[in-house]
Design a protein around this motif. Structure first.
Motif, short mmCIF file in Angstrom:
data_model
loop_
_atom_site.label_atom_id
_atom_site.label_comp_id
_atom_site.label_asym_id
_atom_site.label_seq_id
_atom_site.Cartn_x
_atom_site.Cartn_y
_atom_site.Cartn_z
N ASP A 1 0.59 -1.36 -0.16
CA ASP A 1 -0.32 -0.15 0.28
C ASP A 1 1.00 1.05 0.35
OD1 ASP A 1 -2.29 -1.41 -0.20
OD2 ASP A 1 -2.60 -1.22 2.26
N PHE A 2 0.27 2.73 0.26
CA PHE A 2 1.01 3.90 -0.31
C PHE A 2 1.63 4.54 1.07
CE2 PHE A 2 0.87 8.30 -0.44
CZ PHE A 2 1.98 8.43 -1.12
N GLY A 3 2.69 4.97 1.26
CA GLY A 3 2.99 5.63 3.06
C GLY A 3 2.61 7.01 2.51
N GLN A 4 2.95 8.22 2.77
CA GLN A 4 2.78 9.45 3.15
C GLN A 4 4.07 9.32 3.25
OE1 GLN A 4 0.53 11.57 5.50
NE2 GLN A 4 -0.76 11.92 3.86
N THR A 5 4.97 8.58 4.39
CA THR A 5 6.60 8.61 4.25
C THR A 5 7.48 7.11 4.01
OG1 THR A 5 6.72 7.09 6.93
CG2 THR A 5 5.37 9.80 6.58
N ILE A 6 8.65 7.56 3.60
CA ILE A 6 9.75 5.91 3.75
C ILE A 6 10.36 6.09 4.62
CG2 ILE A 6 10.77 5.34 2.08
CD1 ILE A 6 9.61 6.64 -0.32
N ALA A 7 10.93 5.46 5.03
CA ALA A 7 11.89 5.43 6.37
C ALA A 7 13.20 3.80 5.94
CB ALA A 7 11.15 5.18 7.83
N ASN A 8 13.81 4.18 6.58
CA ASN A 8 14.63 2.94 6.48
C ASN A 8 15.39 2.75 7.41
OD1 ASN A 8 14.98 2.56 3.42
ND2 ASN A 8 15.85 4.18 3.85
N LYS B 1 15.34 5.79 9.90
CA LYS B 1 15.68 7.38 9.82
C LYS B 1 14.37 7.57 8.59
CE LYS B 1 18.94 11.22 8.69
NZ LYS B 1 20.20 11.27 8.14
N PHE B 2 13.37 8.53 8.52
CA PHE B 2 12.92 9.08 7.50
C PHE B 2 13.59 9.40 6.51
CE2 PHE B 2 9.90 9.85 10.85
CZ PHE B 2 9.09 8.81 10.69
N ALA B 3 13.50 8.50 5.09
CA ALA B 3 13.81 9.34 3.79
C ALA B 3 12.73 10.50 2.69
CB ALA B 3 14.07 8.08 3.09
N ASN B 4 11.79 10.36 3.47
CA ASN B 4 10.77 11.63 3.01
C ASN B 4 9.41 11.75 4.21
OD1 ASN B 4 9.82 13.14 0.21
ND2 ASN B 4 8.17 12.06 -0.04
N ARG B 5 9.03 12.43 4.03
CA ARG B 5 8.39 12.85 4.92
C ARG B 5 7.49 13.81 4.20
NH1 ARG B 5 11.34 14.56 9.85
NH2 ARG B 5 13.10 15.62 8.06
N PRO B 6 5.78 13.97 4.06
CA PRO B 6 4.71 15.19 4.20
C PRO B 6 5.03 16.22 4.25
CG PRO B 6 3.16 13.67 5.30
CD PRO B 6 5.00 12.50 5.38
N PRO B 7 4.93 17.31 3.01
CA PRO B 7 5.04 18.82 3.34
C PRO B 7 3.06 19.10 5.41
CG PRO B 7 3.99 18.46 1.50
CD PRO B 7 4.27 17.27 1.82
N ARG B 8 3.78 20.31 5.69
CA ARG B 8 3.02 20.65 6.87
C ARG B 8 2.29 22.29 5.90
NH1 ARG B 8 4.81 16.00 8.26
NH2 ARG B 8 4.31 14.98 10.36
N ALA B 9 0.76 21.87 5.98
CA ALA B 9 0.99 23.29 5.62
C ALA B 9 0.07 23.83 6.87
CB ALA B 9 -0.97 22.85 4.43
N VAL B 10 0.80 24.74 6.65
CA VAL B 10 0.02 26.10 7.71
C VAL B 10 -0.95 27.13 7.67
CG1 VAL B 10 0.94 27.75 10.66
CG2 VAL B 10 2.22 25.60 9.14
N ALA B 11 -2.20 27.64 7.61
CA ALA B 11 -2.97 28.64 6.69
C ALA B 11 -2.22 29.85 8.34
CB ALA B 11 -3.86 27.82 6.42
N GLY B 12 -1.36 30.29 9.20
CA GLY B 12 -1.63 30.94 9.86
C GLY B 12 -2.18 31.00 10.92
N PRO B 13 -2.64 31.63 11.59
CA PRO B 13 -3.15 31.88 13.64
C PRO B 13 -4.49 31.99 13.47
CG PRO B 13 -2.40 33.79 13.62
CD PRO B 13 -2.23 33.40 12.03
N ASP B 14 -5.54 31.62 14.53
CA ASP B 14 -6.70 31.30 14.15
C ASP B 14 -7.00 33.09 14.48
OD1 ASP B 14 -7.09 28.71 14.96
OD2 ASP B 14 -6.81 28.61 16.50
#
Length: 331
Positions: free
Chosen positions: A136-143, A286-299
């Motif tokens: 299956d597909f995973g958002q991260t890849i680690a070795n 150790k992660f080789a690839n992780r998903p980006p983090r979306a930050v739209a600003g404060p409440d």
């Protein structure tokens, strides 16, 4: 290129680069992503799959990632079937690749998944695990990295330790849920002795490999997790030239998962079915690839005008980031 969408401060469902077939949570995330973008996406129904059997079929699916400038996305997979029937091999590769595609409109998609030439290992699957399938597909890849070890022991075998040549893990974290979508280890060659089912003599195990089927578990706030009791693994290799494959059950495995720190651990033991053999792992990934983090600003609190009862909220993705580096990040 990884693209950031303007969402609150958590891994955006649209920041993935592909689907995870065979899990309801990933289907929901893909659908939410499509709705967020004003479209509809569904997973392309996978083939029913080949009949179960003793032979291991491995392939790599090469897909087109429309979310990433039509880049090629390579996703591995394995399935057990009866490879003495050629049509079963074809069906095996189709079932692994077709389920990785998405369909829909007003969205970018994972499409055009084609199977590369398969690798077939005769009797590479345990007789009691002929329906095994993973990939299956995973958002991260680690070795796995040093000092990771795999220790094999029990009354049927004298204890010996292997340092894995490679150990790949693909995962997806969704809040307090952690999914392991693909586990594959290459254990290489090792010498051992035994006085059980393998006889009282010196032996060599070559082409040792370990596979894990997808599973999901709870992730605590401190990153701790434990594997579910029904997690399914098997190990295969040539012992003195003869292929042997054993199912591994009754896992007593746990770890600490921390994408931010870039590592996670997996420690504990699984037991072989049909033999008094225990496999203890002490792994650091150790992660080789992780998903980006979306930050739209404060409440924000936005006041509506009295006349038309509308207001304007301004969002900015400037604080969004990729934990692996911003070189391929677009806002």
């Amino acid at each position: 290129m990884k693209t950031i969408f303007q969402t609150p401060s958590f891994p955006s469902p649209c920041s993935t680069t592909g689907p995870k077939d065979g899990a309801a949570v990933r289907s929901v995330r893909r659908l939410l992503c499509a709705l967020f973008m004003g479209g509809v996406a569904v997973l392309l129904p996978a083939c029913s799959g080949p009949p179960p059997g003793p032979d291991l079929v491995e392939t790599t699916c090469v897909c087109i990632d429309q979310c990433n400038a039509n880049a090629k996305l390579r996703l591995g997979g394995v399935v057990c079937t009866d490879a003495s029937i050629p049509d079963n091999i074809t069906e095996a590769t189709k079932s692994l690749c077709s389920g990785k595609e998405t369909i829909g409109f007003n969205i970018c998609k994972i499409t055009g998944c084609s199977a590369q030439a398969p690798i077939v290992t005769a009797h590479g699957c345990p007789a009691d695990n002929g329906e095994f399938k993973s990939g299956d597909f995973g958002q991260t890849i680690a070795n796995a990295v040093a000092p990771s070890t795999v220790k094999i022991s029990g009354s049927d075998i004298h204890a010996f330790t292997i340092e894995p040549e490679a150990f790949l893990a693909q995962t997806t974290q969704d809040g307090s849920t952690l999914s392991f979508t693909f586990l594959q280890a290459s254990l290489g060659t090792a010498n051992f002795t035994s006085d059980g089912i393998f006889g009282d003599d010196d032996h060599t195990i070559a082409d040792g490999k370990l596979y894990g089927a997808p599973f999901t578990t709870a992730l605590a706030a401190d990153g701790k997790f434990s594997l579910p009791p029904d997690a399914n693994f098997f190990i295969t290799g040539k012992i003195d030239g003869d292929r042997v494959a054993l199912t591994l059950k009754s896992p007593n495995l746990s770890g600490v998962y921390n994408e931010t720190a870039g590592i996670f651990t997996l420690v504990g033991m699984v037991k072989a079915v049909g033999a008094d053999i225990n496999i203890a792992v002490d792994l650091v990934f150790k992660f080789a690839n992780r998903p980006p983090r979306a930050v739209a600003g404060p409440d924000q609190t936005v006041e509506c005008t009295a006349s038309n009862r509308t207001g304007t909220a301004s969002l900015s993705g400037a604080a969004s980031f990729d934990p692996d580096g911003s070189a391929d990040l677009a806002h």
